[in-house]
Design a protein around this motif. Structure first.
Motif, PDB file in Angstrom:
ATOM      1  N   THR A 198      23.192 -15.443   4.519  1.00 14.21           N
ATOM      2  CA  THR A 198      23.637 -14.204   5.136  1.00 14.21           C
ATOM      3  C   THR A 198      24.940 -13.735   4.502  1.00 14.21           C
ATOM      4  O   THR A 198      25.854 -14.535   4.262  1.00 14.21           O
ATOM      5  N   ASN A 200      27.399 -11.890   5.635  1.00 15.69           N
ATOM      6  CA  ASN A 200      28.555 -12.084   6.518  1.00 15.69           C
ATOM      7  C   ASN A 200      29.801 -11.420   5.932  1.00 15.69           C
ATOM      8  O   ASN A 200      30.852 -12.038   5.804  1.00 15.69           O
ATOM      9  N   ALA A 209      24.354 -12.436  13.312  1.00 17.90           N
ATOM     10  CA  ALA A 209      23.795 -13.417  14.238  1.00 17.90           C
ATOM     11  C   ALA A 209      22.374 -13.041  14.629  1.00 17.90           C
ATOM     12  O   ALA A 209      21.503 -13.915  14.761  1.00 17.90           O
ATOM     13  N   ILE A 212      20.054 -13.945  11.742  1.00 18.52           N
ATOM     14  CA  ILE A 212      19.837 -15.396  11.688  1.00 18.52           C
ATOM     15  C   ILE A 212      18.907 -15.838  12.815  1.00 18.52           C
ATOM     16  O   ILE A 212      18.019 -16.683  12.619  1.00 18.52           O
ATOM     17  N   ALA A 233      26.507 -18.733   4.733  1.00 24.32           N
ATOM     18  CA  ALA A 233      27.215 -17.517   5.144  1.00 24.32           C
ATOM     19  C   ALA A 233      28.350 -17.221   4.181  1.00 24.32           C
ATOM     20  O   ALA A 233      29.068 -18.124   3.749  1.00 24.32           O
ATOM     21  N   TYR A 308      26.334 -19.156  14.108  1.00 22.43           N
ATOM     22  CA  TYR A 308      25.355 -19.171  13.027  1.00 22.43           C
ATOM     23  C   TYR A 308      24.684 -20.523  12.830  1.00 22.43           C
ATOM     24  O   TYR A 308      23.588 -20.593  12.300  1.00 22.43           O
ATOM     25  N   HIS A 310      25.525 -22.558  10.539  1.00 21.58           N
ATOM     26  CA  HIS A 310      25.246 -22.549   9.107  1.00 21.58           C
ATOM     27  C   HIS A 310      25.660 -23.861   8.442  1.00 21.58           C
ATOM     28  O   HIS A 310      26.510 -24.596   8.940  1.00 21.58           O
TER      29      HIS A 310
END
Length: 352
Positions: A198, A200, A209, A212, A233, A308, A310
């Protein structure tokens, strides 16, 4: 969590002084920071691809080849490979060559790109961008996964019994899908069981968000193991100071001047092109930029991770007004004061 350094090889005049470094110096910046990133323990180094705007990253394969020759461990990523405008056969050949040279360190991040002008440059219809992206990605995947590929589509001549060479170093390299504003990217990634990267960068946190969330929901719906749904991200620029007040004092004028310089009036109101975080205070409080003290940056990354979940955090130190030596100093400070804490608090199985 793992950490990657990203360069788009920006090449715009300094917004306060008007100074524009020679192109050769900018390329040397990328190579030197890549070598430093490996030495400092970063997990990956990524080079973007842009064919419009003030960037020098139109040939990322060349730059990544130079990095492959000067490094031995660090993963080499793209950010992003603009599959929608490229010939998948050429992409398969070029990046398989890099994968062999680097002995398996190449991973692609594919996307349609963040500059509207490149579709016209390559004689393509921007209105068909997602159709181009889907078809060309699926062909690339087949070329890397299969031999004697016979294929027919809409956007390039048919193939009959084609095996691209060289083959990749050790099977299909990991391919991430860059996602900024549209569910098309998250859907394509989920369908193929691929990880998501992403952006971001421009939109508020809630927008990313949601992308995701959609990706993970569709990933599982397609029958893939949710544990394999890796997410990365971006973050915008990284600027570290001892205190928030020092960061604002040292970086405010540059940050806000660069926001004004990079504003694209013809794309005003279109998500993903102009940052809404126009003051440094707003960027620190609400944006993805990592600006402030080490503890403040740790807290921000972990706050994003809560939302996230992530596995890979991308940071950028060039194109934000720092000299090459200051870029490397910033990477060192991040590696020593920030990364160990975040790795401990947010572990990941990526590249384990």
């Amino acid at each position: 969590m793992k950490f990657s350094v990203l360069s788009l090889i920006s090449h715009a005049p300094h917004p306060l002084t008007g100074e524009l470094p020679p192109a050769a110096e900018r390329f040397e910046d990328v190579l030197e920071t890549g070598v430093a990133a490996e030495r400092l323990g970063f997990d990956a180094y990524a080079v973007g691809e842009r064919h419009a705007g003030p960037f020098l990253s139109s040939s990322p394969t060349v730059v990544l080849g130079a990095l492959a020759a000067r490094t031995s461990r660090i993963k080499l990523l793209t950010g992003v490979t603009v599959v929608a405008i490229l010939d998948p056969v050429r992409v398969a050949e070029d990046y398989a060559t890099l994968d062999q040279i680097s002995r398996g360190r190449i991973e692609l991040v594919v996307g349609k790109g963040a500059e509207a002008g490149h579709f016209d440059l390559f004689g393509l219809d921007e209105d068909r961008q997602w159709d181009l992206q889907a078809e060309k990605y699926q062909l690339l995947r087949r070329l890397w996964s299969e031999e004697n590929v016979t294929w027919e589509g809409e956007f390039r001549p048919p193939l009959k019994g084609v095996t691209t060479v060289p083959r990749t170093y050790d099977g299909l390299p990991r391919i991430w899908h860059g996602s900024a504003t549209s569910r098309n990217s998250t859907e394509l990634a989920a369908r193929h069981g691929d990880p998501l990267f992403t952006a971001n960068a421009i939109q508020p946190r809630a927008a990313y968000a949601e992308l995701i969330r959609h990706y993970r929901e569709r990933f599982e719906a397609y029958g893939h193991d949710p544990a394999a749904a890796y997410v990365a991200a971006g973050s915008g620029g990284l600027f570290i100071a001892d205190t928030t007040q020092q960061a604002i004092a040292q970086y405010k004028d540059y940050y806000e001047a660069r926001v004004r310089q990079s504003f694209k009036p013809h794309l005003a109101g279109k998500p993903g092109y102009n940052t809404p975080f126009r003051t440094i205070e707003d960027a620190i409080e609400n944006g993805p930029q990592l600006i402030g003290s080490p503890q403040q940056i740790i807290d921000k990354i972990l706050a994003y991770h809560e939302v996230y979940r992530h596995d890979l955090q991308s940071i950028t130190v060039d194109g934000i007004g720092l000299s090459r030596s200051r870029q490397i100093e910033t990477l060192q400070r991040f590696a020593e004061e920030i990364a160990p804490v975040v790795r401990r608090e947010a572990p990941s199985t990526l590249w384990s």
